[in-house]
Design a protein around this motif. Structure first.
Motif, short mmCIF file in Angstrom:
data_model
loop_
_atom_site.label_atom_id
_atom_site.label_comp_id
_atom_site.label_asym_id
_atom_site.label_seq_id
_atom_site.Cartn_x
_atom_site.Cartn_y
_atom_site.Cartn_z
N GLN A 1 -26.52 -3.00 18.03
CA GLN A 1 -26.95 -1.61 18.02
C GLN A 1 -27.87 -1.35 16.84
O GLN A 1 -27.65 -1.84 15.74
CB GLN A 1 -25.75 -0.68 17.93
CG GLN A 1 -24.82 -0.79 19.13
CD GLN A 1 -23.67 0.18 19.06
OE1 GLN A 1 -23.77 1.26 18.48
NE2 GLN A 1 -22.57 -0.19 19.68
N TYR A 2 -28.90 -0.58 17.11
CA TYR A 2 -29.83 -0.16 16.07
C TYR A 2 -29.53 1.30 15.74
O TYR A 2 -29.54 2.15 16.62
CB TYR A 2 -31.27 -0.31 16.54
CG TYR A 2 -31.72 -1.74 16.68
CD1 TYR A 2 -31.39 -2.47 17.80
CD2 TYR A 2 -32.47 -2.35 15.68
CE1 TYR A 2 -31.78 -3.80 17.93
CE2 TYR A 2 -32.87 -3.67 15.81
CZ TYR A 2 -32.52 -4.39 16.94
OH TYR A 2 -32.91 -5.68 17.06
N HIS B 1 -34.53 0.50 25.20
CA HIS B 1 -33.07 0.39 25.15
C HIS B 1 -32.43 1.19 26.27
O HIS B 1 -32.98 2.19 26.75
CB HIS B 1 -32.55 0.82 23.78
CG HIS B 1 -32.73 -0.22 22.74
ND1 HIS B 1 -32.27 -0.06 21.45
CD2 HIS B 1 -33.31 -1.45 22.78
CE1 HIS B 1 -32.56 -1.15 20.76
NE2 HIS B 1 -33.21 -1.99 21.54
N TYR C 1 -25.01 5.87 29.13
CA TYR C 1 -25.77 4.86 29.87
C TYR C 1 -26.08 5.39 31.25
O TYR C 1 -25.23 6.01 31.88
CB TYR C 1 -24.96 3.56 29.96
CG TYR C 1 -25.54 2.52 30.90
CD1 TYR C 1 -24.93 2.23 32.11
CD2 TYR C 1 -26.71 1.85 30.57
CE1 TYR C 1 -25.47 1.30 32.98
CE2 TYR C 1 -27.27 0.92 31.43
CZ TYR C 1 -26.63 0.63 32.63
OH TYR C 1 -27.17 -0.29 33.48
N SER D 1 -28.92 2.91 19.41
CA SER D 1 -29.28 2.47 20.75
C SER D 1 -29.22 0.96 20.81
O SER D 1 -29.28 0.27 19.78
CB SER D 1 -30.66 2.99 21.16
OG SER D 1 -31.70 2.38 20.41
N SER D 2 -29.07 0.44 22.02
CA SER D 2 -29.04 -1.01 22.19
C SER D 2 -29.59 -1.37 23.56
O SER D 2 -29.62 -0.54 24.49
CB SER D 2 -27.62 -1.56 22.04
OG SER D 2 -26.78 -1.14 23.09
N SER D 3 -30.02 -2.61 23.66
CA SER D 3 -30.46 -3.14 24.95
C SER D 3 -29.26 -3.84 25.58
O SER D 3 -28.13 -3.44 25.36
CB SER D 3 -31.63 -4.09 24.75
OG SER D 3 -31.23 -5.17 23.93
#
Lengths: 112, 110
Positions: free
Chosen positions: A101-102, A29, A50, A94-96
């Motif tokens: 979002q996880y 991510h 980021y 977090s996210s890609s």
């Protein structure tokens, strides 16, 4: 299935002390977040991160707060001098390159 | 930043279909609509995401009208374990902030 992990699960600290909350985001991510949730209230955005810098922060994220990604795997939230009103559940996410979002399981911070 | 409005709470009987509508009148062109579920003392969990029209996965459907100013999360045949708070979020793919509204507290009644 990969997941976001957070440590500790519960942190008790005295007012005025510094605390560091730790998160291990999902490994591939790119975007990282901290949220908090005061008991019985809604989830509140604190900060997004980021490319090794803060992307956005809310008005809650004042000079007492800082974030860091010290080693490419951990993502930390530091509260420099805790106040009673900082007592809350703190979630890392977090996210890609998607808006999905996880979230981690959270750290319950209790300031006495 | 697109603000969202949802009903504060809803009740439903087990086995019913539940539709939760979210208003997001100032949604931006690049914004996607994402729904999360949260159980007490747990982190929010992704349910479904869409941009327009209809999206379906194994747990829910998301209906988005052409003007995208609202969206409806549809949960088919709810069970007691679906009792949770459901949040609608609007945001883009740049990893920026997502503001959770008050969410909708769904209570499934046996």
């Amino acid at each position: 299935e990969p997941e976001v992990t957070q440590t500790p699960s519960h942190q008790v600290t005295q007012m005025g002390q510094e605390v560091i909350l730790r998160c291990v985001p999902i490994s591939n991510h790119l975007y990282f977040y901290w949220y908090r949730q005061i008991l019985g209230q809604k989830v509140e955005f604190l900060v997004s991160f980021y490319n090794n810098e803060i992307s956005e922060k809310s008005e809650i994220f004042d000079d007492q707060f800082s974030v860091e990604r010290p080693d490419g795997s951990n993502f930390t939230l530091k509260i420099r001098s805790t106040k009673l009103e900082d007592s809350a559940m703190y979630f890392c996410a977090s996210s890609s390159r998607t808006a999905e979002q996880y979230f981690g399981p959270g750290t319950r911070l209790t300031v006495t | 930043l697109a603000k969202t409005t949802q009903p504060i709470s809803m009740d439903s009987y087990e086995g019913q279909e539940v539709n939760i509508t979210c208003s997001h009148n100032n949604i931006a062109t690049n914004d996607y609509i994402t729904w999360y579920q949260q159980f007490p003392s747990q982190g929010p969990r992704f349910i479904i995401q869409g941009y327009k029209t209809k999206v379906t996965n194994e747990v829910a459907s998301l209906f988005i009208p052409a003007d995208r100013k609202s969206s409806t999360l549809s949960l088919p045949r709810v069970s007691l374990s679906d009792t949770a708070v459901y949040y609608c979020l609007v945001g883009d793919f740049t990893g920026n902030q997502f503001y959770f509204g008050t969410g909708t507290s769904l209570t499934v009644i046996p």
